[in-house]
Design an enzyme around this catalytic site. Structure first.
Site, mmCIF file in Angstrom:
data_model
loop_
_atom_site.group_PDB
_atom_site.id
_atom_site.type_symbol
_atom_site.label_atom_id
_atom_site.label_comp_id
_atom_site.label_asym_id
_atom_site.label_seq_id
_atom_site.Cartn_x
_atom_site.Cartn_y
_atom_site.Cartn_z
ATOM 1 N N SER A 1 39.964 22.727 47.761
ATOM 2 C CA SER A 1 41.025 22.550 46.774
ATOM 3 C C SER A 1 41.249 23.853 46.020
ATOM 4 O O SER A 1 40.468 24.810 46.140
ATOM 5 C CB SER A 1 40.681 21.432 45.778
ATOM 6 O OG SER A 1 39.524 21.776 45.030
ATOM 7 N N LEU B 1 42.024 27.331 44.296
ATOM 8 C CA LEU B 1 42.106 28.703 44.750
ATOM 9 C C LEU B 1 41.567 28.861 46.169
ATOM 10 O O LEU B 1 42.130 29.599 46.984
ATOM 11 C CB LEU B 1 41.318 29.622 43.799
ATOM 12 C CG LEU B 1 41.716 29.611 42.325
ATOM 13 C CD1 LEU B 1 40.833 30.568 41.530
ATOM 14 C CD2 LEU B 1 43.186 29.974 42.154
ATOM 15 N N ASP C 1 32.584 23.528 51.673
ATOM 16 C CA ASP C 1 32.754 22.807 50.413
ATOM 17 C C ASP C 1 31.823 21.598 50.399
ATOM 18 O O ASP C 1 31.350 21.158 51.462
ATOM 19 C CB ASP C 1 34.205 22.346 50.264
ATOM 20 C CG ASP C 1 34.605 22.121 48.814
ATOM 21 O OD1 ASP C 1 35.341 22.960 48.265
ATOM 22 O OD2 ASP C 1 34.173 21.102 48.220
ATOM 23 N N ASP D 1 26.118 23.128 49.723
ATOM 24 C CA ASP D 1 25.828 23.271 48.305
ATOM 25 C C ASP D 1 25.410 24.725 48.147
ATOM 26 O O ASP D 1 24.299 25.109 48.515
ATOM 27 C CB ASP D 1 24.701 22.325 47.892
ATOM 28 C CG ASP D 1 24.257 22.525 46.439
ATOM 29 O OD1 ASP D 1 24.759 23.463 45.780
ATOM 30 O OD2 ASP D 1 23.393 21.760 45.980
ATOM 31 N N VAL D 2 26.307 25.553 47.620
ATOM 32 C CA VAL D 2 26.061 26.994 47.605
ATOM 33 C C VAL D 2 24.852 27.378 46.760
ATOM 34 O O VAL D 2 24.260 28.449 46.961
ATOM 35 C CB VAL D 2 27.304 27.772 47.118
ATOM 36 C CG1 VAL D 2 28.467 27.577 48.080
ATOM 37 C CG2 VAL D 2 27.700 27.382 45.695
ATOM 38 N N CYS E 1 34.798 31.082 46.409
ATOM 39 C CA CYS E 1 35.602 30.373 45.403
ATOM 40 C C CYS E 1 34.876 29.181 44.812
ATOM 41 O O CYS E 1 35.371 28.575 43.859
ATOM 42 C CB CYS E 1 36.922 29.898 46.016
ATOM 43 S SG CYS E 1 38.084 31.220 46.395
ATOM 44 N N TYR F 1 29.436 29.549 31.124
ATOM 45 C CA TYR F 1 30.467 29.952 32.093
ATOM 46 C C TYR F 1 30.682 31.463 32.058
ATOM 47 O O TYR F 1 30.720 32.126 33.103
ATOM 48 C CB TYR F 1 31.759 29.210 31.787
ATOM 49 C CG TYR F 1 32.869 29.466 32.777
ATOM 50 C CD1 TYR F 1 32.833 28.911 34.050
ATOM 51 C CD2 TYR F 1 33.953 30.278 32.439
ATOM 52 C CE1 TYR F 1 33.851 29.147 34.966
ATOM 53 C CE2 TYR F 1 34.980 30.518 33.349
ATOM 54 C CZ TYR F 1 34.927 29.950 34.611
ATOM 55 O OH TYR F 1 35.933 30.199 35.506
ATOM 56 N N LYS G 1 30.002 34.226 35.112
ATOM 57 C CA LYS G 1 31.058 35.075 35.655
ATOM 58 C C LYS G 1 30.801 36.550 35.353
ATOM 59 O O LYS G 1 31.137 37.430 36.151
ATOM 60 C CB LYS G 1 32.408 34.642 35.089
ATOM 61 C CG LYS G 1 32.823 33.230 35.526
ATOM 62 C CD LYS G 1 32.911 33.103 37.032
ATOM 63 C CE LYS G 1 33.454 31.764 37.464
ATOM 64 N NZ LYS G 1 33.618 31.628 38.932
ATOM 65 N N THR H 1 45.076 25.155 38.611
ATOM 66 C CA THR H 1 44.147 24.508 39.533
ATOM 67 C C THR H 1 44.259 22.993 39.347
ATOM 68 O O THR H 1 44.871 22.514 38.395
ATOM 69 C CB THR H 1 42.718 24.963 39.231
ATOM 70 O OG1 THR H 1 42.413 24.627 37.875
ATOM 71 C CG2 THR H 1 42.574 26.469 39.432
#
Length: 253
Positions: free
Chosen positions: A15, A17, A36, A57-58, A84, A159, A163, A194
């Site tokens: 989904s 980006l 994903d 699951d990254v 992403c 967050y 990042k 998004t």
């Protein structure tokens, strides 16, 4: 680097980006592995693109290793990785009920930052074993940071830290992987339309858009994907984080 005929792995591709990036790369002639956690949406995107869905699951080493192995079996070594996958959360360091739960902070760091590095390390290794192109290039890795890395707002400590870590990771990774002909880049998006923002009432969306100087609207996911494409195609762009935000500079609140 030419995109046509290359293999691209895109995380968070079910989904937002990630999905638009997967679509644009497929349209440019790439074979796309859709990575994903959402199997239903991921399989739908993969079917749409003639690609391959891979569950991942990254933030988990075993899951990521299995996913990369499955994608390699399907398509071979990637020339492109676009990270992403990520989560957003809000919470004050000290709130009405006391200090932020440490597990809440750790979860965001694990998914956004550790997850990005996890996929970077695995895909960089796979890229390093491939034959270089005529310009000595083997691959491009593009991760998703955020303007919050620079102007994190109140309630965004976790967050923004996650990042900011991606921003800090980009240059040393680019320097280290240069010997393999692998470039490392990142995009720091501003406010994009998004699925999460699309669920907000129109008046809230309009309020957010009014804070963006030019153009005064939310970013479109395809605009993110277009920058990904340009970054892949420009061999001299390396070790850089590019803001994509309409000149937005977020205030404290």
């Amino acid at each position: 680097m030419l995109i046509a005929g290359k293999t691209a792995f895109v995380t968070g591709a079910a989904s937002g980006l990630g999905a638009e990036t997967a679509r644009l790369l497929a349209a440019a002639g790439a074979r796309v592995a859709v990575l994903d956690r959402d199997a239903v949406k991921g399989q739908a995107i993969a079917q749409e693109l003639g690609g391959q869905y891979v569950s991942v699951d990254v933030s988990d080493a075993t899951s990521a290793e299995a996913a990369v192995s499955a994608a390699l079996a399907a398509f071979g070594a990637p020339a492109v990785l676009v990270n992403c996958a990520g989560i957003g959360t809000a919470g004050r360091i000290v709130g009405r009920e006391g200090p932020m739960e440490l597990t809440a902070f750790q979860k965001v760091i694990n998914v956004n930052l550790v997850g990005t590095f996890n996929m970077l390390r695995l895909c960089a290794h796979a890229m390093s074993t491939a034959e270089p192109d005529a310009n000595g290039q083997r691959g491009v890795i593009i991760s998703t940071a955020s303007v919050a890395a620079y102007e994190g707002q109140v309630g965004q400590a976790a967050y923004a830290a996650s990042k900011g870590g991606i921003v800090a990771l980009t240059l040393p990774a680019a320097r280290e992987l240069a010997r393999f002909g692998i470039r490392v880049l990142a995009i720091a998006p501003g406010l994009f339309l998004t699925p999460l923002l699309a669920e907000l009432p129109p008046e809230v969306q309009d309020g957010l858009a009014s804070t963006i100087p030019n153009p005064p609207r939310l970013g479109q996911p395809v605009e993110f994907a277009q920058l990904v494409k340009a970054m892949i195609e420009n061999d001299y762009l390396n070790g850089e984080v590019i803001r994509l935000d309409g000149a937005l500079r977020m205030q404290a609140k």
